[in-house]
Design a protein around this motif. Structure first.
Motif, mmCIF file in Angstrom:
data_model
loop_
_atom_site.group_PDB
_atom_site.id
_atom_site.type_symbol
_atom_site.label_atom_id
_atom_site.label_comp_id
_atom_site.label_asym_id
_atom_site.label_seq_id
_atom_site.Cartn_x
_atom_site.Cartn_y
_atom_site.Cartn_z
ATOM 1 N N GLY A 81 0.785 -1.221 0.000
ATOM 2 C CA GLY A 81 0.000 0.000 0.000
ATOM 3 C C GLY A 81 0.816 1.268 0.000
ATOM 4 N N VAL A 82 2.119 1.175 -0.305
ATOM 5 C CA VAL A 82 2.972 2.365 -0.273
ATOM 6 C C VAL A 82 3.299 2.868 -1.683
ATOM 7 C CG1 VAL A 82 4.006 1.788 1.940
ATOM 8 C CG2 VAL A 82 5.067 0.947 -0.152
ATOM 9 N N MET A 83 2.708 2.254 -2.697
ATOM 10 C CA MET A 83 2.901 2.692 -4.072
ATOM 11 C C MET A 83 1.588 2.562 -4.816
ATOM 12 S SD MET A 83 5.465 1.165 -7.002
ATOM 13 C CE MET A 83 6.970 1.535 -6.104
ATOM 14 N N THR A 84 1.219 3.577 -5.588
ATOM 15 C CA THR A 84 -0.013 3.516 -6.357
ATOM 16 C C THR A 84 0.204 2.722 -7.644
ATOM 17 O OG1 THR A 84 0.453 5.534 -7.617
ATOM 18 C CG2 THR A 84 -0.648 5.796 -5.480
ATOM 19 N N LEU A 85 -0.894 2.313 -8.258
ATOM 20 C CA LEU A 85 -0.802 1.575 -9.513
ATOM 21 C C LEU A 85 -0.190 2.441 -10.612
ATOM 22 C CD1 LEU A 85 -4.153 -0.431 -9.675
ATOM 23 C CD2 LEU A 85 -1.847 -1.380 -9.586
ATOM 24 N N PHE A 86 -0.473 3.727 -10.598
ATOM 25 C CA PHE A 86 0.084 4.632 -11.596
ATOM 26 C C PHE A 86 1.603 4.707 -11.467
ATOM 27 C CE2 PHE A 86 1.433 8.901 -12.954
ATOM 28 C CZ PHE A 86 1.002 8.874 -14.269
ATOM 29 N N GLN A 87 2.088 4.819 -10.225
ATOM 30 C CA GLN A 87 3.531 4.843 -9.996
ATOM 31 C C GLN A 87 4.164 3.528 -10.450
ATOM 32 O OE1 GLN A 87 3.444 5.597 -5.784
ATOM 33 N NE2 GLN A 87 3.790 7.792 -6.014
ATOM 34 N N ALA A 88 3.488 2.421 -10.126
ATOM 35 C CA ALA A 88 4.008 1.099 -10.481
ATOM 36 C C ALA A 88 4.114 0.939 -11.991
ATOM 37 C CB ALA A 88 3.098 0.015 -9.902
ATOM 38 N N THR A 89 3.142 1.480 -12.723
ATOM 39 C CA THR A 89 3.123 1.338 -14.181
ATOM 40 C C THR A 89 4.343 1.978 -14.823
ATOM 41 O OG1 THR A 89 0.694 1.356 -14.166
ATOM 42 C CG2 THR A 89 1.779 1.780 -16.266
ATOM 43 N N SER A 90 4.672 3.194 -14.427
ATOM 44 C CA SER A 90 5.825 3.878 -15.025
ATOM 45 C C SER A 90 7.136 3.188 -14.644
ATOM 46 C CB SER A 90 5.856 5.347 -14.592
ATOM 47 O OG SER A 90 5.919 5.469 -13.187
ATOM 48 N N ILE A 91 7.231 2.679 -13.411
ATOM 49 C CA ILE A 91 8.451 1.982 -12.984
ATOM 50 C C ILE A 91 8.626 0.682 -13.764
ATOM 51 C CG2 ILE A 91 9.544 0.780 -11.043
ATOM 52 C CD1 ILE A 91 8.323 2.903 -9.206
ATOM 53 N N ILE A 92 7.526 -0.044 -13.996
ATOM 54 C CA ILE A 92 7.575 -1.292 -14.772
ATOM 55 C C ILE A 92 8.063 -1.018 -16.193
ATOM 56 C CG2 ILE A 92 6.096 -3.031 -15.872
ATOM 57 C CD1 ILE A 92 4.441 -3.026 -13.252
ATOM 58 N N LEU A 305 5.752 4.861 -26.503
ATOM 59 C CA LEU A 305 4.384 4.784 -27.019
ATOM 60 C C LEU A 305 3.342 4.634 -25.918
ATOM 61 C CD1 LEU A 305 4.853 2.441 -30.128
ATOM 62 C CD2 LEU A 305 4.372 4.881 -30.155
ATOM 63 N N PHE A 306 3.666 3.797 -24.910
ATOM 64 C CA PHE A 306 2.662 3.452 -23.912
ATOM 65 C C PHE A 306 2.692 4.302 -22.646
ATOM 66 C CE2 PHE A 306 3.012 -0.935 -25.959
ATOM 67 C CZ PHE A 306 1.870 -0.743 -26.729
ATOM 68 N N LEU A 307 3.781 5.052 -22.424
ATOM 69 C CA LEU A 307 3.861 5.870 -21.215
ATOM 70 C C LEU A 307 2.718 6.886 -21.116
ATOM 71 C CD1 LEU A 307 5.437 6.430 -18.633
ATOM 72 C CD2 LEU A 307 6.868 8.044 -19.907
ATOM 73 N N PRO A 308 2.341 7.568 -22.219
ATOM 74 C CA PRO A 308 1.199 8.485 -22.122
ATOM 75 C C PRO A 308 -0.117 7.774 -21.791
ATOM 76 C CG PRO A 308 2.507 8.946 -24.086
ATOM 77 C CD PRO A 308 2.987 7.639 -23.537
ATOM 78 N N LEU A 309 -0.148 6.442 -21.979
ATOM 79 C CA LEU A 309 -1.366 5.669 -21.726
ATOM 80 C C LEU A 309 -1.320 4.951 -20.383
ATOM 81 C CD1 LEU A 309 -1.670 4.047 -25.283
ATOM 82 C CD2 LEU A 309 -2.806 6.115 -24.459
ATOM 83 N N ALA A 310 -0.443 5.398 -19.474
ATOM 84 C CA ALA A 310 -0.275 4.723 -18.184
ATOM 85 C C ALA A 310 -1.590 4.634 -17.417
ATOM 86 C CB ALA A 310 0.781 5.450 -17.352
ATOM 87 N N LYS A 311 -2.357 5.730 -17.416
ATOM 88 C CA LYS A 311 -3.632 5.728 -16.689
ATOM 89 C C LYS A 311 -4.648 4.785 -17.332
ATOM 90 C CE LYS A 311 -3.202 10.337 -14.638
ATOM 91 N NZ LYS A 311 -3.781 11.692 -14.513
ATOM 92 N N VAL A 312 -4.537 4.621 -18.649
ATOM 93 C CA VAL A 312 -5.419 3.677 -19.347
ATOM 94 C C VAL A 312 -5.122 2.250 -18.904
ATOM 95 C CG1 VAL A 312 -6.113 2.770 -21.606
ATOM 96 C CG2 VAL A 312 -5.607 5.218 -21.336
ATOM 97 N N PHE A 313 -3.817 1.918 -18.770
ATOM 98 C CA PHE A 313 -3.424 0.589 -18.277
ATOM 99 C C PHE A 313 -3.999 0.353 -16.880
ATOM 100 C CE2 PHE A 313 -0.289 0.762 -21.653
ATOM 101 C CZ PHE A 313 -0.119 -0.564 -22.006
#
Length: 360
Positions: A81-92, A305-313
């Motif tokens: 619970g110390v990282m949001t899904l949005f943060q996780a997406t960009s790190i991945i 290509l996919f970084l701008p779509l992080a919130k969509v993921f």
């Protein structure tokens, strides 16, 4: 080639893989300990800036030499619970770029590094044995690990040269021409070894030895694309038994790698001469470098290509993995701890300090 000679070559090849994996482990451990404070600062300053997330994921993966290890850490952070899904997406996404450094190192076997590799291994090993300071030991392990990586690649390359002389072996590799079968081979082998870096290094060693996969051209690239999907197995297994968001993070990793592989596979199928018109022309006579450069190019382009779509993921993962309807409204106390983070001691120590402060 006789039966006994084939056995010796096979043993040499397996020894090369083992040496490569040990070298990767030693080098990542040395880099991790050398950058101990840097890793703590990096993970203590998590932000919603997607570019910072990509840079952090890239840096951490370059240090620990495994995108799977970084993704497992991310799953652990999300589960805690110390990282949001949005943060996780960009790190991945950043982790996929960072993992390409291993392929670039593997491509260096084209040059005669065997003497340097032996020197690095011996100096690093003896220094680690007698050094008293932790920093010196970390640097020595890093040096020894790098040397072992080159030695492992050399063992595999030597074995591949014997395989190249075997008509049965070369015909077997050349007979697999179906792009989807080559993709599947990359997925399965990487899923078993659980390291896309190791599988890519093996492919590069084969190319350096002159072994052609399929009909040449784009054929080897389908296997590389398959490794990017196969590496998701580790994170998916790690997410078993975790919370909803942690499973969503693992799903985002799978979606990102799969969508990227499908996109590039479509391009390669439409453009059969892609390899010849690009990397073979830019790096003539260096098949190992060509594959390593494509691996980097593929991951950088997919991230762009996919970084701008992080919130969509994130939204897709929430749609697929729904919250439980019978979820209780009782608040669950936050904790900074998760056993998956133990794979990286520097980060685990930082989280322990945070948890101690929270408890106080």
């Amino acid at each position: 080639m006789g039966v006994w000679e084939c056995v010796e070559v096979a043993i040499g090849f397996l020894a090369g893989i083992g040496t490569l994996l040990v070298g990767m482990k030693m080098m990542s451990g040395g880099m991790e300990r050398a950058a101990d404070k840097g890793l703590r600062k990096l993970f203590s300053k998590m932000s919603d800036n997607r570019f910072a997330g990509v840079g952090g994921g890239c840096a951490v993966t370059a240090l620990v030499q495994s995108s799977s290890a970084t993704t497992v850490m991310v799953v652990g952070f999300v589960n805690a619970g110390v990282m949001t899904l949005f943060q996780a997406t960009s790190i991945i996404m950043g982790a996929n770029i960072g993992t390409t450094i291993t392929a670039q190192i593997a491509a260096l076997q084209t040059f005669d590094f065997i003497s340097l590799a032996m020197a690095l291994t011996s100096v690093g090993a003896f220094t680690a044995m007698f050094a008293k300071k932790d920093g010196t030991k970390a640097a020595a392990n890093l040096m020894c690990g790098l040397g072992l990586i080159f030695l492992g690649l050399q063992f595999m390359s030597d074995s591949m040269r014997f395989f190249r002389e075997s008509e049965a072996v070369t015909n077997a590799f050349a007979s697999v021409e179906n792009p989807f079968l080559l993709l599947l081979i990359g997925i399965i082998v990487t899923g078993i070894i659980q390291s896309s870096s190791a599988v890519t290094s093996i492919i590069i060693s084969m190319a350096a030895a002159g072994i052609v996969i399929g009909s040449g051209g784009n054929s080897v690239l389908y296997v590389v694309l398959g490794t990017n999907i196969g590496t998701c197995v580790t994170a998916l297994m790690s997410s078993i038994g975790t919370g909803t968001n942690a499973r969503r993070a693992a799903l985002i990793h799978l979606m990102f790698n799969t969508f990227g592989a499908v996109l590039f596979m479509t391009v390669l199928l439409i453009w059969p001469g892609f390899m010849g018109a690009t990397f073979e022309r830019w790096f003539p006579g260096l098949p190992a470098t060509q594959i390593a450069m494509f691996h980097t190019f593929f991951n950088v382009v997919c991230t762009a290509l996919f970084l701008p779509l992080a919130k969509v993921f994130v939204k897709i993962s929430i749609f697929i993995i729904r919250d439980k309807k019978n979820k209780t409204k009782a608040a669950v106390s936050q904790t900074f701890l998760d056993e998956r983070i133990l794979n990286t001691p520097a980060v685990a120590m930082n989280q322990t300090v945070k948890e101690t402060a929270r408890m106080c």
